[in-house]
Design a protein around this motif. Structure first.
Motif, PDB file in Angstrom:
ATOM      1  N   MET A 100       0.824  -1.207   0.000  1.00 48.83           N
ATOM      2  CA  MET A 100       0.000   0.000   0.000  1.00 48.83           C
ATOM      3  C   MET A 100       0.853   1.249   0.000  1.00 48.83           C
ATOM      4  SD  MET A 100      -3.083  -0.590   2.613  1.00 48.83           S
ATOM      5  CE  MET A 100      -4.689  -0.768   1.948  1.00 48.83           C
ATOM      6  N   GLY A 101       2.041   1.164  -0.546  1.00 44.44           N
ATOM      7  CA  GLY A 101       2.951   2.293  -0.501  1.00 44.44           C
ATOM      8  C   GLY A 101       2.375   3.549  -1.099  1.00 44.44           C
ATOM      9  N   SER A 102       1.767   3.422  -2.251  1.00 46.02           N
ATOM     10  CA  SER A 102       1.235   4.629  -2.893  1.00 46.02           C
ATOM     11  C   SER A 102       0.022   5.167  -2.141  1.00 46.02           C
ATOM     12  CB  SER A 102       0.864   4.327  -4.345  1.00 46.02           C
ATOM     13  OG  SER A 102      -0.115   3.314  -4.408  1.00 46.02           O
ATOM     14  N   LEU A 103      -0.857   4.272  -1.687  1.00 46.13           N
ATOM     15  CA  LEU A 103      -2.026   4.734  -0.934  1.00 46.13           C
ATOM     16  C   LEU A 103      -1.618   5.288   0.424  1.00 46.13           C
ATOM     17  CD1 LEU A 103      -4.725   2.014  -1.646  1.00 46.13           C
ATOM     18  CD2 LEU A 103      -4.597   4.326  -2.533  1.00 46.13           C
ATOM     19  N   THR A 104      -0.672   4.635   1.072  1.00 49.86           N
ATOM     20  CA  THR A 104      -0.204   5.124   2.372  1.00 49.86           C
ATOM     21  C   THR A 104       0.481   6.477   2.207  1.00 49.86           C
ATOM     22  OG1 THR A 104       0.105   2.856   3.124  1.00 49.86           O
ATOM     23  CG2 THR A 104       1.190   4.559   4.388  1.00 49.86           C
ATOM     24  N   GLY A 105       1.255   6.623   1.153  1.00 48.34           N
ATOM     25  CA  GLY A 105       1.913   7.908   0.900  1.00 48.34           C
ATOM     26  C   GLY A 105       0.916   9.024   0.659  1.00 48.34           C
ATOM     27  N   MET A 106      -0.121   8.727  -0.116  1.00 46.68           N
ATOM     28  CA  MET A 106      -1.155   9.741  -0.360  1.00 46.68           C
ATOM     29  C   MET A 106      -1.895  10.092   0.923  1.00 46.68           C
ATOM     30  SD  MET A 106      -2.926   8.915  -3.988  1.00 46.68           S
ATOM     31  CE  MET A 106      -2.599   7.183  -4.280  1.00 46.68           C
ATOM     32  N   ALA A 107      -2.211   9.070   1.727  1.00 40.78           N
ATOM     33  CA  ALA A 107      -2.927   9.324   2.980  1.00 40.78           C
ATOM     34  C   ALA A 107      -2.051  10.130   3.941  1.00 40.78           C
ATOM     35  CB  ALA A 107      -3.351   8.003   3.619  1.00 40.78           C
ATOM     36  N   LYS A 108      -0.749   9.817   3.991  1.00 35.50           N
ATOM     37  CA  LYS A 108       0.146  10.566   4.872  1.00 35.50           C
ATOM     38  C   LYS A 108       0.282  12.014   4.433  1.00 35.50           C
ATOM     39  CE  LYS A 108       3.174   6.880   6.500  1.00 35.50           C
ATOM     40  NZ  LYS A 108       4.550   6.338   6.413  1.00 35.50           N
ATOM     41  N   SER A 109       0.410  12.239   3.130  1.00 33.07           N
ATOM     42  CA  SER A 109       0.567  13.628   2.678  1.00 33.07           C
ATOM     43  C   SER A 109      -0.712  14.428   2.902  1.00 33.07           C
ATOM     44  CB  SER A 109       0.967  13.659   1.201  1.00 33.07           C
ATOM     45  OG  SER A 109      -0.053  13.123   0.396  1.00 33.07           O
ATOM     46  N   LEU A 110      -1.859  13.820   2.649  1.00 38.61           N
ATOM     47  CA  LEU A 110      -3.124  14.499   2.928  1.00 38.61           C
ATOM     48  C   LEU A 110      -3.267  14.782   4.418  1.00 38.61           C
ATOM     49  CD1 LEU A 110      -5.923  15.497   2.036  1.00 38.61           C
ATOM     50  CD2 LEU A 110      -6.733  13.155   2.299  1.00 38.61           C
ATOM     51  N   PHE A 111      -2.899  13.793   5.248  1.00 35.98           N
ATOM     52  CA  PHE A 111      -2.989  13.986   6.687  1.00 35.98           C
ATOM     53  C   PHE A 111      -2.019  15.069   7.155  1.00 35.98           C
ATOM     54  CE2 PHE A 111      -2.587  12.338  11.164  1.00 35.98           C
ATOM     55  CZ  PHE A 111      -3.863  12.691  11.532  1.00 35.98           C
ATOM     56  N   ILE A 153      -1.411   8.835  12.733  1.00 35.85           N
ATOM     57  CA  ILE A 153      -0.268   8.521  11.859  1.00 35.85           C
ATOM     58  C   ILE A 153       0.130   7.068  12.026  1.00 35.85           C
ATOM     59  CG2 ILE A 153       2.202   8.970  11.515  1.00 35.85           C
ATOM     60  CD1 ILE A 153       1.583  11.931  11.994  1.00 35.85           C
ATOM     61  N   TRP A 154       0.090   6.568  13.262  1.00 36.49           N
ATOM     62  CA  TRP A 154       0.389   5.148  13.493  1.00 36.49           C
ATOM     63  C   TRP A 154      -0.635   4.261  12.784  1.00 36.49           C
ATOM     64  CZ3 TRP A 154      -2.303   1.210  16.003  1.00 36.49           C
ATOM     65  CH2 TRP A 154      -1.577   0.037  16.196  1.00 36.49           C
ATOM     66  N   ILE A 155      -1.911   4.622  12.851  1.00 31.54           N
ATOM     67  CA  ILE A 155      -2.962   3.859  12.164  1.00 31.54           C
ATOM     68  C   ILE A 155      -2.695   3.838  10.660  1.00 31.54           C
ATOM     69  CG2 ILE A 155      -5.424   3.853  11.545  1.00 31.54           C
ATOM     70  CD1 ILE A 155      -5.157   2.901  14.310  1.00 31.54           C
ATOM     71  N   ILE A 156      -2.385   4.993  10.083  1.00 28.10           N
ATOM     72  CA  ILE A 156      -2.150   5.071   8.639  1.00 28.10           C
ATOM     73  C   ILE A 156      -0.912   4.275   8.253  1.00 28.10           C
ATOM     74  CG2 ILE A 156      -1.515   6.641   6.764  1.00 28.10           C
ATOM     75  CD1 ILE A 156      -3.335   8.735   8.115  1.00 28.10           C
ATOM     76  N   THR A 157       0.147   4.380   9.032  1.00 26.66           N
ATOM     77  CA  THR A 157       1.393   3.691   8.712  1.00 26.66           C
ATOM     78  C   THR A 157       1.249   2.178   8.800  1.00 26.66           C
ATOM     79  OG1 THR A 157       2.608   5.583   9.566  1.00 26.66           O
ATOM     80  CG2 THR A 157       3.836   3.542   9.297  1.00 26.66           C
ATOM     81  N   ASN A 158       0.515   1.692   9.772  1.00 30.78           N
ATOM     82  CA  ASN A 158       0.373   0.245   9.990  1.00 30.78           C
ATOM     83  C   ASN A 158      -0.955  -0.300   9.467  1.00 30.78           C
ATOM     84  OD1 ASN A 158       2.874  -0.101  11.392  1.00 30.78           O
ATOM     85  ND2 ASN A 158       1.937   0.999  13.094  1.00 30.78           N
ATOM     86  N   TRP A 159      -1.559   0.352   8.507  1.00 29.57           N
ATOM     87  CA  TRP A 159      -2.878  -0.028   8.019  1.00 29.57           C
ATOM     88  C   TRP A 159      -2.902  -1.452   7.465  1.00 29.57           C
ATOM     89  CZ3 TRP A 159      -7.502   1.559   8.936  1.00 29.57           C
ATOM     90  CH2 TRP A 159      -8.550   1.181   8.114  1.00 29.57           C
ATOM     91  N   GLY A 160      -1.930  -1.822   6.673  1.00 21.65           N
ATOM     92  CA  GLY A 160      -1.903  -3.168   6.094  1.00 21.65           C
ATOM     93  C   GLY A 160      -1.835  -4.244   7.162  1.00 21.65           C
ATOM     94  N   MET A 161      -0.995  -4.049   8.162  1.00 17.93           N
ATOM     95  CA  MET A 161      -0.878  -5.008   9.250  1.00 17.93           C
ATOM     96  C   MET A 161      -2.168  -5.085  10.055  1.00 17.93           C
ATOM     97  SD  MET A 161      -0.094  -5.148  12.940  1.00 17.93           S
ATOM     98  CE  MET A 161       0.284  -3.462  13.159  1.00 17.93           C
ATOM     99  N   LEU A 162      -2.789  -3.945  10.309  1.00 14.85           N
ATOM    100  CA  LEU A 162      -4.041  -3.926  11.071  1.00 14.85           C
ATOM    101  C   LEU A 162      -5.165  -4.641  10.315  1.00 14.85           C
ATOM    102  CD1 LEU A 162      -3.915  -0.288  12.450  1.00 14.85           C
ATOM    103  CD2 LEU A 162      -3.546  -2.395  13.726  1.00 14.85           C
ATOM    104  N   ILE A 163      -5.220  -4.473   9.003  1.00 15.37           N
ATOM    105  CA  ILE A 163      -6.239  -5.142   8.203  1.00 15.37           C
ATOM    106  C   ILE A 163      -6.022  -6.652   8.228  1.00 15.37           C
ATOM    107  CG2 ILE A 163      -7.054  -5.476   5.825  1.00 15.37           C
ATOM    108  CD1 ILE A 163      -8.152  -3.003   7.286  1.00 15.37           C
TER     109      ILE A 163
END
Length: 177
Positions: A21-32, A68-78
């Motif tokens: 999810m690198g691209s989605l995580t990057g977009m979510a981090k920049s928006l956040f 930020i922790w939720i967004i960064t670890n989203w794949g693991m949490l899912i």
């Protein structure tokens, strides 16, 4: 008969939506990040007259850090959520969680359960079929019904997982909001 195609497709969908999810995580981090800057500036500007700005900033930083922790670890949490839900479902249903995570194994299990019907229908010769045609017909219908039922169930499990993974990938973009 190789029915592992459902497992391989599901693995691809899961890896695309959770593992890479690198691209989605990057977009979510920049928006956040943009929303954090806006929120922090507005919070400080609206509370300039108060003397307790440190408490406000500490509270905001802790909240930002959590998200930020939720967004960064989203794949693991899912992945953890999927594993725990499949364990709960398997505990209620009485089957192993591995079968629920692999729809191709459901089809294999259906073929295994229907095998006695197939063996009976295959072992009959023409004279035996003509002597008891209903028995042979019921064996064929039983085999087809069991395989069809397990095939439909496997497709439903597959579709449920794909829907979950796609919706979780889309949800990642909405977390900053």
């Amino acid at each position: 008969m190789d029915v592992g195609v459902l497992d391989s497709i599901l693995g691809q969908v899961a890896s695309v939506t959770t593992g890479s999810m690198g691209s989605l995580t990057g977009m979510a981090k920049s928006l956040f990040g943009i929303l954090i800057v806006i929120d922090l500036i507005l919070a400080v500007l609206l509370n300039l007259g108060e003397t307790d700005n440190v408490k406000l900033i500490i509270r905001k930083v802790l909240a930002y850090g959590f998200w930020i922790w939720i967004i960064t670890n989203w794949g693991m949490l899912i992945n953890v959520l999927v594993d725990s839900l499949s364990e709960a479902g398997s505990a209620v249903g009485g089957v192993s969680a591995g079968v629920l995570m692999h729809p191709s194994q459901l089809i294999d299990r259906g073929l295994y359960i229907a095998k006695p019907y197939y063996i009976y229908a295959q072992s009959q010769n023409f004279t035996q079929i003509m002597a008891a045609p209903l028995n042979w017909l019921m064996a064929i219908l039983g085999y087809c019904g069991i395989v069809l039922a397990f095939g439909i169930m496997a497709l439903q499990v597959f579709i449920t997982y794909v829907e979950f993974y796609i919706s979780s990938a889309l949800l990642l973009i909405f977390i900053p909001w």
